[in-house]
Scaffold this motif. Structure first.
Motif, PDB file in Angstrom:
ATOM      1  N   VAL A   1      34.368  64.729  33.007  1.00  0.00           N
ATOM      2  CA  VAL A   1      34.624  63.515  32.359  1.00  0.00           C
ATOM      3  C   VAL A   1      35.913  63.077  32.466  1.00  0.00           C
ATOM      4  O   VAL A   1      36.837  63.962  32.266  1.00  0.00           O
ATOM      5  N   TRP A   2      36.031  61.973  32.932  1.00  0.00           N
ATOM      6  CA  TRP A   2      37.412  61.359  33.418  1.00  0.00           C
ATOM      7  C   TRP A   2      37.961  60.477  32.803  1.00  0.00           C
ATOM      8  O   TRP A   2      37.075  59.252  32.353  1.00  0.00           O
ATOM      9  N   THR A   3      39.077  60.140  32.538  1.00  0.00           N
ATOM     10  CA  THR A   3      39.742  59.067  31.936  1.00  0.00           C
ATOM     11  C   THR A   3      40.374  58.244  33.127  1.00  0.00           C
ATOM     12  O   THR A   3      41.359  58.890  33.828  1.00  0.00           O
ATOM     13  N   ILE A   4      40.109  57.020  33.366  1.00  0.00           N
ATOM     14  CA  ILE A   4      40.599  56.239  34.509  1.00  0.00           C
ATOM     15  C   ILE A   4      41.673  55.019  33.788  1.00  0.00           C
ATOM     16  O   ILE A   4      41.243  54.115  33.026  1.00  0.00           O
ATOM     17  N   THR A   5      42.995  55.047  34.149  1.00  0.00           N
ATOM     18  CA  THR A   5      43.930  54.108  33.442  1.00  0.00           C
ATOM     19  C   THR A   5      44.442  53.420  34.602  1.00  0.00           C
ATOM     20  O   THR A   5      45.093  53.860  35.764  1.00  0.00           O
ATOM     21  N   LEU A   6      44.624  52.033  34.387  1.00  0.00           N
ATOM     22  CA  LEU A   6      45.528  51.460  35.731  1.00  0.00           C
ATOM     23  C   LEU A   6      46.407  50.350  34.718  1.00  0.00           C
ATOM     24  O   LEU A   6      45.615  49.679  33.762  1.00  0.00           O
ATOM     25  N   GLN A   7      47.409  50.241  34.916  1.00  0.00           N
ATOM     26  CA  GLN A   7      48.464  49.505  34.146  1.00  0.00           C
ATOM     27  C   GLN A   7      49.430  48.504  35.262  1.00  0.00           C
ATOM     28  O   GLN A   7      49.553  49.038  36.276  1.00  0.00           O
ATOM     29  N   ASN A   8      49.377  47.455  34.881  1.00  0.00           N
ATOM     30  CA  ASN A   8      50.203  46.359  35.377  1.00  0.00           C
ATOM     31  C   ASN A   8      51.623  46.416  34.699  1.00  0.00           C
ATOM     32  O   ASN A   8      51.699  45.873  33.382  1.00  0.00           O
TER      33      ASN A   8
ATOM     34  N   GLY B   1      43.474  41.043  42.786  1.00  0.00           N
ATOM     35  CA  GLY B   1      42.738  41.584  41.466  1.00  0.00           C
ATOM     36  C   GLY B   1      42.804  43.025  41.388  1.00  0.00           C
ATOM     37  O   GLY B   1      43.491  43.614  42.042  1.00  0.00           O
ATOM     38  N   ALA B   2      42.184  43.511  40.416  1.00  0.00           N
ATOM     39  CA  ALA B   2      42.318  44.845  39.781  1.00  0.00           C
ATOM     40  C   ALA B   2      40.868  45.385  39.850  1.00  0.00           C
ATOM     41  O   ALA B   2      39.986  44.587  39.501  1.00  0.00           O
ATOM     42  N   TRP B   3      40.627  46.723  39.907  1.00  0.00           N
ATOM     43  CA  TRP B   3      39.203  47.353  40.073  1.00  0.00           C
ATOM     44  C   TRP B   3      39.320  48.811  39.715  1.00  0.00           C
ATOM     45  O   TRP B   3      40.395  49.446  40.017  1.00  0.00           O
ATOM     46  N   TRP B   4      38.183  49.294  39.489  1.00  0.00           N
ATOM     47  CA  TRP B   4      37.917  50.756  39.505  1.00  0.00           C
ATOM     48  C   TRP B   4      36.548  51.060  40.067  1.00  0.00           C
ATOM     49  O   TRP B   4      35.698  50.356  40.065  1.00  0.00           O
ATOM     50  N   GLU B   5      36.278  52.175  40.456  1.00  0.00           N
ATOM     51  CA  GLU B   5      35.093  52.609  41.193  1.00  0.00           C
ATOM     52  C   GLU B   5      34.754  54.340  41.184  1.00  0.00           C
ATOM     53  O   GLU B   5      35.566  54.849  41.249  1.00  0.00           O
TER      54      GLU B   5
ATOM     55  N   VAL C   1      35.142  45.178  38.905  1.00  0.00           N
ATOM     56  CA  VAL C   1      36.408  44.275  38.650  1.00  0.00           C
ATOM     57  C   VAL C   1      36.986  44.311  37.110  1.00  0.00           C
ATOM     58  O   VAL C   1      36.318  44.293  36.124  1.00  0.00           O
ATOM     59  N   ILE C   2      38.298  44.695  37.118  1.00  0.00           N
ATOM     60  CA  ILE C   2      38.948  44.493  35.839  1.00  0.00           C
ATOM     61  C   ILE C   2      39.562  43.040  35.463  1.00  0.00           C
ATOM     62  O   ILE C   2      40.473  42.519  35.948  1.00  0.00           O
ATOM     63  N   SER C   3      38.465  42.519  34.798  1.00  0.00           N
ATOM     64  CA  SER C   3      38.710  40.916  34.852  1.00  0.00           C
ATOM     65  C   SER C   3      39.863  40.370  33.879  1.00  0.00           C
ATOM     66  O   SER C   3      40.162  39.208  33.872  1.00  0.00           O
ATOM     67  N   ASP C   4      40.253  41.095  32.992  1.00  0.00           N
ATOM     68  CA  ASP C   4      41.419  40.685  32.148  1.00  0.00           C
ATOM     69  C   ASP C   4      42.556  41.196  32.467  1.00  0.00           C
ATOM     70  O   ASP C   4      43.679  41.051  31.863  1.00  0.00           O
ATOM     71  N   MET C   5      42.800  41.800  33.862  1.00  0.00           N
ATOM     72  CA  MET C   5      43.981  42.087  34.311  1.00  0.00           C
ATOM     73  C   MET C   5      44.582  41.065  35.323  1.00  0.00           C
ATOM     74  O   MET C   5      44.124  40.960  36.403  1.00  0.00           O
ATOM     75  N   THR C   6      45.704  40.424  35.325  1.00  0.00           N
ATOM     76  CA  THR C   6      46.253  39.615  36.155  1.00  0.00           C
ATOM     77  C   THR C   6      47.051  40.451  37.142  1.00  0.00           C
ATOM     78  O   THR C   6      47.825  41.179  36.963  1.00  0.00           O
ATOM     79  N   VAL C   7      46.959  40.041  38.289  1.00  0.00           N
ATOM     80  CA  VAL C   7      47.720  40.925  39.659  1.00  0.00           C
ATOM     81  C   VAL C   7      48.166  39.857  40.507  1.00  0.00           C
ATOM     82  O   VAL C   7      47.372  38.845  41.054  1.00  0.00           O
TER      83      VAL C   7
ATOM     84  N   GLN D   1      49.967  44.743  30.991  1.00  0.00           N
ATOM     85  CA  GLN D   1      48.588  44.997  30.745  1.00  0.00           C
ATOM     86  C   GLN D   1      48.298  46.476  31.185  1.00  0.00           C
ATOM     87  O   GLN D   1      48.600  46.726  32.045  1.00  0.00           O
ATOM     88  N   SER D   2      47.142  46.773  30.486  1.00  0.00           N
ATOM     89  CA  SER D   2      46.822  47.935  30.647  1.00  0.00           C
ATOM     90  C   SER D   2      45.014  48.167  30.606  1.00  0.00           C
ATOM     91  O   SER D   2      44.626  47.376  29.659  1.00  0.00           O
ATOM     92  N   PHE D   3      44.586  48.794  31.446  1.00  0.00           N
ATOM     93  CA  PHE D   3      42.941  48.844  31.317  1.00  0.00           C
ATOM     94  C   PHE D   3      42.787  50.547  31.112  1.00  0.00           C
ATOM     95  O   PHE D   3      43.375  51.345  32.193  1.00  0.00           O
ATOM     96  N   THR D   4      41.709  50.922  30.345  1.00  0.00           N
ATOM     97  CA  THR D   4      41.419  52.410  30.391  1.00  0.00           C
ATOM     98  C   THR D   4      40.057  52.409  30.083  1.00  0.00           C
ATOM     99  O   THR D   4      39.323  51.603  29.304  1.00  0.00           O
ATOM    100  N   THR D   5      39.394  53.584  30.978  1.00  0.00           N
ATOM    101  CA  THR D   5      37.954  53.773  30.474  1.00  0.00           C
ATOM    102  C   THR D   5      37.734  55.272  30.791  1.00  0.00           C
ATOM    103  O   THR D   5      38.440  55.795  31.488  1.00  0.00           O
ATOM    104  N   THR D   6      36.645  55.736  30.284  1.00  0.00           N
ATOM    105  CA  THR D   6      36.334  57.138  30.201  1.00  0.00           C
ATOM    106  C   THR D   6      34.910  57.399  30.640  1.00  0.00           C
ATOM    107  O   THR D   6      34.091  56.644  30.072  1.00  0.00           O
ATOM    108  N   VAL D   7      34.619  57.905  31.737  1.00  0.00           N
ATOM    109  CA  VAL D   7      33.384  58.093  32.303  1.00  0.00           C
ATOM    110  C   VAL D   7      32.755  59.510  32.702  1.00  0.00           C
ATOM    111  O   VAL D   7      33.937  60.425  33.147  1.00  0.00           O
ATOM    112  N   PRO D   8      31.705  59.809  32.817  1.00  0.00           N
ATOM    113  CA  PRO D   8      31.105  61.087  33.253  1.00  0.00           C
ATOM    114  C   PRO D   8      30.972  61.006  34.800  1.00  0.00           C
ATOM    115  O   PRO D   8      30.550  60.047  35.208  1.00  0.00           O
ATOM    116  N   TYR D   9      31.287  61.981  35.574  1.00  0.00           N
ATOM    117  CA  TYR D   9      31.451  62.043  36.863  1.00  0.00           C
ATOM    118  C   TYR D   9      31.387  63.378  37.434  1.00  0.00           C
ATOM    119  O   TYR D   9      32.355  64.000  37.344  1.00  0.00           O
TER     120      TYR D   9
END
Length: 274
Positions: free
Chosen positions: A170-177, A133-137, A145-151, A182-190
């Motif tokens: 303020v951070w942009t997190i990107t994970l690509q298969n 699976g895929a995830w961010w934290e 869990v990045i539920s819509d990404m197949t690994v 497939q690609s996932f991106t989120t932006t969060v304050p941290y």
């Protein structure tokens, strides 16, 4: 002993947003069984020349003091998802990821960092059956869990964590298969310290009934490539290696020396050399 490097005062609005976000993430991840990164668990003394050791990480770690005061505002890297098989019995877990924070600030790994923002893949085995699976934290929240990404084993992953504006927290997190498009991106304050950067294979911290560091499954060799910090090649050095040791101090995970372009390496589980 855990030591925290405080980068400076955090703006109240950012701090409150981060607290709220962590609460939201905790609720979203109530069913999760792992906190993937956790900060590095430093093991003393160092086991061999030019390598520090940990009982949850192995790979490469750069720190602000080791790098002459550099602040890390972005990190990137690629890896190939390993095949996981049972090493002993029961539940065994592993993760491969990149992150900012949570590592060793100095070359001798005497000072750690208590912030961590990261994304990666998970390779688990339960009673002989593998799952991926895929995830961010963001620490202290649990993994999401990045539920819509197949690994699957052999997939080429690319990850990037970047601050929108240096010092903005303020951070942009990107994970690509890359293999599956497939690609996932989120932006969060941290509120990061910006103090460390790392490319890691690890045994995650399990939460819930059987809390503690996970047992490590057998894993095929992982090749990390394209390592960058602040938009430039990471320039990895052999002295930045981190070895994984078990509770008896035996080495069970080893990174190779950097590749010729110093932006990659191999990670070998259940090995004393790589």
């Amino acid at each position: 002993m855990d030591l925290t490097l405080h980068r400076g005062r955090v703006a109240l609005g950012t701090a409150l947003a981060s607290v709220a976000l962590c609460g939201m993430l905790t609720a979203q991840a109530s069913a999760a069984r792992s906190a993937h990164g956790g900060i590095v668990h430093i093991v003393k003394p160092r086991l061999r020349a030019n390598a520090n050791s940990s009982n949850n990480w192995f790979g490469y770690n750069q720190g602000t003091l080791e790098q002459g005061g550099k602040q890390f505002n972005s990190i990137a890297g690629d890896w190939t998802v390993p095949t996981a098989t049972q090493h002993a019995s029961g539940d065994e877990s592993s993760s491969d990821w990149i992150g900012i924070g949570g590592g060793c600030i100095d070359a001798g790994c005497t000072v750690g960092d208590n912030t961590l923002i990261q994304t990666g893949t998970e390779q688990d085995v339960s009673s002989g059956s593998a799952s991926y699976g895929a995830w961010w934290e963001i620490i202290p929240g649990p993994s999401i869990v990045i539920s819509d990404m197949t690994v699957q084993p052999g997939d080429h992953m690319h990850a990037d964590i970047s601050e929108l504006v240096a010092g903005s927290d303020v951070w942009t997190i990107t994970l690509q298969n890359v293999t599956r498009g497939q690609s996932f991106t989120t932006t969060v304050p941290y509120p990061s310290t910006h103090a460390t950067a790392e490319w890691i294979e690890e045994t995650p911290l399990l939460i819930g009934t059987n809390a503690g560091l996970a047992a490590l499954p057998n894993l095929t060799t992982v090749g990390f490539t394209g390592a960058k910090v602040n938009g430039a090649s990471a320039g990895l050095q052999a002295a930045e290696k981190m070895l994984l040791t078990d509770s008896a101090g035996a080495v069970i995970g080893t990174p190779s020396d950097p590749n010729g372009t110093r932006d990659g390496f191999s990670a070998c589980a259940w090995a004393t050399s790589c």
